[in-house]
Design a protein around this motif. Structure first.
Motif, short mmCIF file in Angstrom:
data_model
loop_
_atom_site.label_atom_id
_atom_site.label_comp_id
_atom_site.label_asym_id
_atom_site.label_seq_id
_atom_site.Cartn_x
_atom_site.Cartn_y
_atom_site.Cartn_z
N LEU A 118 72.86 34.95 40.60
CA LEU A 118 72.98 34.19 42.04
C LEU A 118 74.05 33.17 42.24
O LEU A 118 74.76 32.61 41.38
CB LEU A 118 71.80 33.23 41.75
CG LEU A 118 70.30 33.63 41.57
CD1 LEU A 118 69.36 32.58 41.16
CD2 LEU A 118 69.87 34.63 42.72
N GLN A 119 74.35 33.09 43.80
CA GLN A 119 75.64 32.53 43.97
C GLN A 119 74.91 31.12 44.58
O GLN A 119 74.19 30.99 45.53
CB GLN A 119 76.34 33.07 45.01
CG GLN A 119 76.86 34.24 44.31
CD GLN A 119 77.65 35.19 45.41
OE1 GLN A 119 78.42 34.47 46.13
NE2 GLN A 119 77.93 36.48 45.23
N ASP A 120 75.48 29.99 44.23
CA ASP A 120 75.11 28.58 44.81
C ASP A 120 75.09 28.50 46.41
O ASP A 120 76.44 28.83 46.76
CB ASP A 120 75.66 27.46 44.19
CG ASP A 120 75.17 26.19 44.14
OD1 ASP A 120 73.88 26.32 44.58
OD2 ASP A 120 75.63 25.01 44.09
N GLU A 142 73.61 37.91 46.12
CA GLU A 142 73.39 37.84 44.85
C GLU A 142 73.96 39.47 43.99
O GLU A 142 74.36 40.16 44.86
CB GLU A 142 71.88 37.95 44.53
CG GLU A 142 71.01 38.95 45.34
CD GLU A 142 69.73 38.80 45.17
OE1 GLU A 142 69.31 37.47 45.46
OE2 GLU A 142 68.85 39.78 45.24
N TYR A 156 79.09 31.60 38.99
CA TYR A 156 77.46 31.97 39.55
C TYR A 156 76.63 30.65 39.38
O TYR A 156 76.90 29.89 38.50
CB TYR A 156 76.91 33.31 38.94
CG TYR A 156 77.72 34.50 39.25
CD1 TYR A 156 77.30 35.32 40.52
CD2 TYR A 156 78.87 35.00 38.72
CE1 TYR A 156 77.87 36.11 41.00
CE2 TYR A 156 79.48 36.00 39.27
CZ TYR A 156 79.17 36.71 40.28
OH TYR A 156 79.76 37.81 40.61
N SER A 157 75.42 30.66 40.10
CA SER A 157 74.66 29.38 39.71
C SER A 157 73.69 29.73 38.79
O SER A 157 72.61 28.76 38.63
CB SER A 157 74.12 28.75 40.99
OG SER A 157 73.49 29.85 41.79
N GLY A 158 73.10 31.08 38.53
CA GLY A 158 72.18 31.07 37.73
C GLY A 158 71.71 32.70 37.75
O GLY A 158 72.41 33.42 38.31
N ARG A 209 68.36 35.49 38.20
CA ARG A 209 66.95 35.63 38.40
C ARG A 209 66.45 37.26 37.89
O ARG A 209 67.10 38.07 37.86
CB ARG A 209 66.69 35.64 39.99
CG ARG A 209 65.36 35.57 40.40
CD ARG A 209 65.14 35.51 42.00
NE ARG A 209 65.43 36.84 42.35
CZ ARG A 209 66.28 36.93 43.58
NH1 ARG A 209 66.67 35.76 44.01
NH2 ARG A 209 66.91 38.06 43.98
N THR A 216 63.65 32.36 37.89
CA THR A 216 64.99 32.09 38.11
C THR A 216 65.19 30.80 37.16
O THR A 216 64.77 29.92 36.86
CB THR A 216 64.97 31.37 39.79
OG1 THR A 216 64.40 32.31 40.56
CG2 THR A 216 66.44 30.94 40.04
N ASN A 254 68.65 28.47 36.39
CA ASN A 254 69.63 28.16 37.03
C ASN A 254 70.63 27.45 35.90
O ASN A 254 70.15 26.53 35.12
CB ASN A 254 69.43 26.87 38.18
CG ASN A 254 68.54 27.26 39.08
OD1 ASN A 254 68.97 28.28 39.93
ND2 ASN A 254 67.39 26.65 39.34
#
Lengths: 374, 260
Positions: B76-78, B83, B119-121, B123, B196, B198
């Motif tokens: 994921l992108q903040d 994605e 990336y932020s995390g 999923r 998800t 993070n």
């Protein structure tokens, strides 16, 4: 007179030149096969409903010529040291490509350590061949019986010499694999051909299959339907027949009626897993958690492949079901679905057997393509 | 005064720079990413056939099989809906991890050509997503994750299998009359969950990029509000009659993952 003979010889040569095939197949030197046409025809495998697409090795594509060569080799008793046995001796089509014995006899009368396995749908195997999974591919597997000290007790060198000197094999190898000289015939090509024949052994026309394929001319009897529900644990679904779960499908799921994986199905009890006499899959992995585990076999044509289990201890399907109903012995790696006795009634056991017999595929076992060509 | 002016400018520039989005992904540069999946029990590697204590009880448990599907694994992108897909489907099997070393190592999947950046995390779907779950094994080849583990009775893939034995009185024997085995299988679209996780994840062009995703089996038996799954009452889940148990397990399952 000499002129007459020369004219006759020229006439014969001219006549033979008129037949392209004859001309092409005339080797120019002993062993030279390059004049024989090499134009293999792809062998189209059926794609039965629900079956996964079979994985074919890139270096051994299926061809009609490879299949025919493989069939001939499969049934050729000259693969054995005394010309008495072939692959087919332990894998007979009328017995679901098993041999009806608990243990198979080799050329000198010795018995194998485990029961001959059915080759039905063997091309779909994923997790290793034999009861213990010790070999990964059909090509590798086919190398083993020839030099085996109990089975065919021969050498591949002998077999290669036989194939090179045979009237038909050099041409068949050329047409299957494009070799230029009979000296190129070897165990690798022979086992590729046998593997092609074995991949073609696809059983998909049993009564069960026809019902799955919505062939409305066929339907289960009441007993078969109850057995089906028990097998797949459908009896307790809404509208189900209420029959108990026989826990079969965990190891014998559709469409192949096997997961191809290895299980301890509670045949024997030992103090610890290390004590198993026949360690099965554990002997291959070296991990004791796999001791006493054996491959779950396909149940297609199971009616024909008695006796059952890796050591042929059960003579009938009824004995097998009795085992799963009341005879399972605990082991720490026992499949968890087998732990609780099923306590099936005689009627329920009979229903299960009735369903299992719907997996018999006579179109397969009598298919002329799979019979002995000799 | 002049110094104060320069200081103000410097602070302004620093502030301006830090206001740029954290998640900067460069689509023109890529790297390989390895995701390492591990199973744990109460935070330590889960070893198959090793003794564990069932939550809030004195019962001893031995886990013999752990495997499950994940689908749509993405980075994921903040601050962005963009994605990056790592994998459409994986069938993760842990059942042969009978040593501490194997359990600690986990099972890895490698993904190529992933854009570098922060990336932020991650999923992922736990189970087989409803689109893929419409198919059957016949639509896939041998060796494909979706070529196996189909549940005919439900017309669904078996999303997860957790199997083992329970020594109820912890006397060291697992085959006493009151002992039991469990076979907790989940499946059907009702059991599909999305998770998800993070955590800033940097994919660098110059380094080994390893993401560790851990699944703690103990949490399978404990709901997010602390209720313990009644394994004595419901040791198996195989039929639609077991749907309540499957839903409970699926909710717990989705709460059992962490990323490192």
């Amino acid at each position: 007179m000499r002129i007459l003979l020369s004219f006759l010889a020229l006439t014969i040569l001219w006549t033979s030149c008129a037949d392209d095939d004859m001309m092409i197949e005339m080797p120019t030197e002993p062993g030279d096969l390059s004049a024989i046409e090499y134009n293999p025809t792809p062998y189209e495998l059926p794609q039965p409903v629900g079956f996964p697409a079979m994985t074919i090795p890139a270096d051994n594509p299926m061809t009609q010529e490879g299949f025919e060569l493989g069939r001939r080799l499969f049934y050729d008793v000259r693969l054995s040291s005394d010309d008495s046995k072939s692959c087919a001796s332990c894998h007979l089509p009328e017995l679901g490509f098993a041999d009806g014995q608990a243990f198979s006899q080799g050329v000198e009368g010795e018995f194998t350590a485990r029961s001959s396995m059915s080759l039905v749908n063997i091309g779909y195997n994923e997790f290793g061949l034999f009861w213990d999974g010790r070999v990964q591919t059909l090509e590798e597997q086919a190398l083993l019986p020839v030099p085996d000290a109990i089975e065919l007790i021969n050498t591949w060198e002998n077999v290669e010499n036989m194939m090179r000197a045979d009237e038909q094999y050099p041409t068949m190898f050329r047409k299957a694999f494009g070799i230029d000289d009979s000296a190129e015939i070897d165990s690798i090509l022979a086992t590729k051909a046998i593997a092609q024949f074995e991949r073609a052994l696809i059983s998909h026309n049993s009564k069960y299959d026809k019902i799955l394929q919505n062939d409305f001319s066929v339907e289960f009897t009441d007993a078969e339907q109850r057995g089906f529900d028990m097998f797949f644990d459908l009896g307790n679904e809404p509208g189900g027949s209420g029959v108990p779960d026989a826990e079969c499908f965990h190891c014998h799921g559709t469409p192949l009626t096997t997961t191809g994986q290895f299980f301890n199905n509670g045949l024997d009890r030992f103090p610890t897993l290390a004590d198993y006499e026949d360690k099965g899959f554990g002997a291959v992995t070296g991990d004791t958690i796999h001791n006493g585990q054996f491959k779950a076999v396909t149940l297609r044509n199971i009616e024909l492949t008695a006796p059952y289990m890796h050591d042929g201890r059960f003579q009938t399907l009824e004995e097998v079901i009795d085992h799963y109903s009341e005879g399972v012995k605990f082991a720490s790696n026992l499949d968890v679905n087998l732990r609780e006795p099923l306590h099936l009634t005689d009627s329920e056991k009979a229903d299960l057997v009735a369903f299992l017999k719907t997996l018999t595929d006579e179109e397969f076992t009598t298919d002329p393509r799979f019979q002995n060509p000799f | 005064m002049k110094n104060l002016f320069f200081l103000f400018c410097a602070l302004f520039l620093i502030g301006f720079t830090s206001c740029e989005p954290d998640a900067v992904v460069d689509e023109n540069r890529t790297a390989n990413v390895e995701v390492n999946f591990k199973t744990e029990y109460a935070g330590t590697p889960l070893i198959m056939f090793a003794d564990e204590t069932y939550p809030e009880s004195s019962m001893t448990m031995r886990v013999k099989k752990t495997e499950f599907f994940i689908t749509d694994l993405v980075l994921l992108q903040d601050g962005s809906s963009d994605e990056t897909e790592l994998s459409e489907v994986e069938l993760l099997k842990f059942s042969d991890f009978s040593s501490e070393e194997a359990a600690a190592r986990g099972t890895a999947r490698a993904y190529e050509n992933i854009p570098v950046g922060t990336y932020s995390g991650v999923r992922m779907g736990i189970g087989v997503n409803p689109d893929l779950n419409r198919a059957t094994t016949g639509e896939y080849g041998q060796g494909d994750p979706l070529g196996q583990n189909f549940w005919d009775g439900w017309s669904s893939y078996i999303f997860a299998k957790f199997e083992g034995d329970i020594d109820v009185d912890s006397n060291g024997n697992f085959d006493d009359e009151d002992d039991l085995s469990f076979a907790l299988h989940t499946g059907s679209n009702e059991a599909f969950r999305t998770v998800t996780l993070n955590m800033p994840i940097v994919v660098s062009a110059d380094e080994n990029n390893i993401i560790s995703i851990a699944f703690d089996l103990q949490k399978l038996f404990i709901s997010p509000n602390g209720e313990v799954y009644d394994i004595i009452e419901s040791p198996s889940s195989h039929t639609t009659g077991d749907l309540d148990a499957i839903i409970e397990l699926s909710d717990n399952f989705a709460n059992a993952f962490s990323v490192r």
